[in-house]
Write an enzyme that holds these catalytic residues in place. Structure first.
Site, mmCIF file in Angstrom:
data_model
loop_
_atom_site.group_PDB
_atom_site.id
_atom_site.type_symbol
_atom_site.label_atom_id
_atom_site.label_comp_id
_atom_site.label_asym_id
_atom_site.label_seq_id
_atom_site.Cartn_x
_atom_site.Cartn_y
_atom_site.Cartn_z
ATOM 1 N N TRP A 323 8.259 -0.010 -2.271
ATOM 2 C CA TRP A 323 7.061 0.821 -2.466
ATOM 3 C C TRP A 323 5.913 0.320 -1.581
ATOM 4 C CZ3 TRP A 323 2.437 -1.084 -4.710
ATOM 5 C CH2 TRP A 323 1.465 -0.124 -4.978
ATOM 6 N N HIS A 324 5.895 -1.000 -1.322
ATOM 7 C CA HIS A 324 4.811 -1.554 -0.521
ATOM 8 C C HIS A 324 4.921 -1.152 0.957
ATOM 9 C CE1 HIS A 324 4.580 -4.214 -4.073
ATOM 10 N NE2 HIS A 324 3.301 -4.236 -3.791
ATOM 11 N N GLY A 325 6.110 -0.805 1.386
ATOM 12 C CA GLY A 325 6.265 -0.388 2.787
ATOM 13 C C GLY A 325 7.699 -0.585 3.248
ATOM 14 N N TYR A 464 -4.700 -4.353 -0.559
ATOM 15 C CA TYR A 464 -3.854 -3.289 -1.113
ATOM 16 C C TYR A 464 -4.225 -1.896 -0.600
ATOM 17 C CZ TYR A 464 -0.285 -5.279 -4.025
ATOM 18 O OH TYR A 464 0.881 -5.891 -4.443
ATOM 19 N N PHE A 467 -1.366 -0.092 1.062
ATOM 20 C CA PHE A 467 -0.229 0.408 0.293
ATOM 21 C C PHE A 467 -0.537 1.747 -0.348
ATOM 22 C CE2 PHE A 467 0.064 -4.345 -0.192
ATOM 23 C CZ PHE A 467 0.894 -4.474 0.896
#
Lengths: 467, 154
Positions: A323-325, A464, A467
């Protein structure tokens, strides 16, 4: 627009005044908050406001179809969730996907290629997409009332949580939007404490650690000594905590001053004595989101065979990493957390009778170091760089040393606040609320002047935001 | 304040302000509420018709809007005088244009005036202390010059 800036200060004062002047104006207050949120978001890039609006319309439409046609509710739910994931996937993974596919075509000698588009990642796309998914799922499951288009657009766009959370559930925010707001002195004073403490964490601790220690060391680890690398790794653990929790604290504080109650997002995570405990303290709104919508909703949770529960845990954490990348390092970060969570569960299940329990301090020590190790993969762009850094620590290499008493002091300060009273914010809030308003203003002024002097040149964007 | 989020789940919730006093309703008022509660997932449904008091009806809870507005106003005015650094930094980052030129010049002018009046003393003193603390060496370590890198201690 960043929270700890003069522009935001002016923006918030205007919104604060309008919000309370329009407290009984019903929909007009919501419209004002919506326009303010668009201005806030458009400050990053005005094109993204259309995406935000489109996303809200999509989720509103999906929920309407679910309710209008219950026989096909599941199909509409799937369509809504898939549409959200497509938006997220396009912006976050399209570049990675085309790069990998074109490389594969090249290696096979094919003369084909996918079009390469320079996709700009909209700030906070993951957060508002998750917010949209939770709305559609909650309406389908009857956990949330359906919202009007205006309400859902405000819910998804509301500027305090828009770009980096906390992810606020529809069932928590919609009733608040529908009520006439009211502000108690206790809520106002704890909100001010949260904003002030968040400012110190972001503009002083996280900024100083980033500029003076973490960025120089992590950008060129091969020239630094193992001791420097260890201290910088601890420094990054504190930096990311102070950076991210500061945003959440300030978001909760600003929402509080507007008459909204947002959920807690951090609860002294580095005092955790197990990984399971850590995830009950770190980024709670995402942790609960992943638990409810992925671990239980998709993978079936813990009411199934042990191996399937372990697979669910591991899969949830790997997807949480992704999900973060689109990066191998984020997958490894998730896999390290997932692997440890599985190991803890198996140990709970199969620990031989009579074996002593791990002392709490040992549990804390192991947990903190596993989390810090995982942060190294999270911080480094390339897998090889992360393993090279860990290799230099393992073989205790010599090199330059830039950790200073100042930066180590920041790490100690960041760590110390993990072990303070859990209700420290409320205690400070109670002390503040007995002061007259002018004294509160002067305390705030003094704090802001100290931060201004300590923060050096400018404030870096929140970690963040990417994200 | 709303009860959408359970009380205590937000860090701004103080236990003594919980809007939890339960008021049982007369039958004529209860009918309408019962219909609403039947549709909702009310965990207190077995208590019978009731409603919880609003936060501002809890004894001892004081309103905070005027108080916080006054605090923010005092702080903003004081910062305009004492933190001209922030104003000058903001103005310096504006795009160069004929519209922004007077803003930049006014902000810089105020920064100079505030400096001459000694209003920048607090921020200047903290900045100076922060610079010194950043450069402070470990005990026994030679103070570094411009380059802060030193060999690792054995």
């Amino acid at each position: 627009m960043l929270f700890p800036t003069l522009v935001f200060h002016g923006f918030f004062i205007i919104v604060f005044a309008l919000n309370w002047l329009m407290r009984r104006a019903g929909d007009w207050r919501q419209i004002m908050l919506l326009v303010a949120s668009w201005i806030f978001y458009g400050w990053f890039d005005s094109r993204f406001v259309l995406l935000l609006l489109g996303s809200a319309f999509l989720n509103w439409g999906a929920a309407r179809l679910i309710l209008a046609d219950p026989a096909r509710g599941k199909a509409w739910l799937s369509a809504g969730v898939i549409a959200n994931l497509l938006i997220l996937g396009f912006f976050k993974y399209y570049g990675f996907f085309t790069h990998e596919v074109n490389a594969a075509f090249d290696s096979l000698g094919w003369n084909a290629s996918l079009p390469v588009i320079d996709v700009i990642l909209p700030v906070g796309v993951s957060f508002f997409t998750f917010q949209g998914i939770s709305y559609v799922v909650d309406v389908y499951k009857g956990r949330s009332e359906p919202a009007r288009l205006l309400e859902l657009t405000v819910l998804m766009s509301f500027f305090p949580h828009l770009v980096a959370g906390p992810i606020v559930r529809p069932g928590h925010l919609l009733p608040q939007l529908r009520e006439t707001p009211w502000l108690s002195r206790g809520a106002a004073s704890t909100s001010l404490v949260l904003i002030g403490w968040g400012l110190v964490k972001k503009a002083v601790i996280a900024n100083e650690l980033g500029m003076q220690l973490v960025d120089p060391v992590f950008s060129d680890p091969s020239s630094h000594s193992a001791l420097d690398l260890v201290i910088a790794s601890y420094g990054y653990a504190i930096q990311i905590y102070c950076d991210f929790s500061a945003y959440s604290d300030m978001a909760i504080g600003f929402a509080g001053l507007l008459g909204f109650r947002f959920p807690r997002n951090f609860d002294q995570p580095y005092r955790a004595t197990s990984l399971q405990d850590f995830w009950r303290r770190w980024h709670l709104s995402l942790s609960f989101w992943l638990r409810d919508y992925l671990y239980i909703g998709v993978f079936g949770g813990s009411r199934q065979a042990l191996w399937r529960t372990c697979l669910a845990l591991f899969g949830t954490m790997v997807l949480g990493g992704l999900w973060h990348g689109a990066s191998v390092n984020f997958v490894i970060w998730g896999a390290l957390h997932g692997g440890m969570l599985v190991a803890e569960r198996l140990w709970q299940q199969f620990r031989p009778e009579g074996w002593p329990r791990l002392p709490a301090w040992a549990g804390w020590f192991i947990t903190f170091h596993v989390v810090t190790l995982a942060w190294i993969f999270f911080r480094m762009a390339q897998f090889q760089d992360a393993t090279a850094l860990i290799g230099r620590i393992a073989t205790w290499q010599q090199g330059s040393f830039i950790a200073s008493p100042w930066t180590v002091g920041m790490i100690v300060l960041g760590m110390a606040c993990q072990f303070g009273p859990p209700d420290a914010i409320q205690r400070l809030g109670r002390r503040l609320q007995v002061l007259p308003f002018w004294a509160v203003g002067l305390v705030g002024t003094l704090l802001l002047l100290l931060v201004e002097g300590l923060r050096g040149a400018g404030v870096a964007p929140f970690i963040y935001f990417q994200f | 304040m709303s009860q959408g989020l359970p009380w205590g789940d937000s860090p701004i919730d103080l236990p003594e302000e919980e809007p939890g006093e339960v008021k049982f309703l007369a039958p004529e008022d209860a009918a309408e509420l019962e219909e609403l509660q039947a549709e909702s997932d009310d965990t207190d449904a077995d208590m019978g018709p009731h409603e919880r008091s609003h936060a501002w009806q809890v004894p001892g809870v004081r309103a905070g809007l005027g108080w916080v507005s006054g605090g923010v106003a005092v702080s903003t005015l004081a910062l305009l005088g004492l933190n001209s650094h922030a104003l000058a930094n903001w103005a310096d980052q504006l795009p160069v244009a004929s519209v922004t030129a007077p803003v930049v010049s006014a902000a810089d002018g105020w920064h100079d005036t505030a400096g001459a009046l000694g209003l920048n003393a607090v921020v200047d003193a903290v900045e100076g202390a922060a610079k010194a603390m950043r450069k402070a060496p470990w005990p026994g370590q030679k103070p570094s010059g411009g380059d802060s890198e030193t060999p690792a201690p054995d």
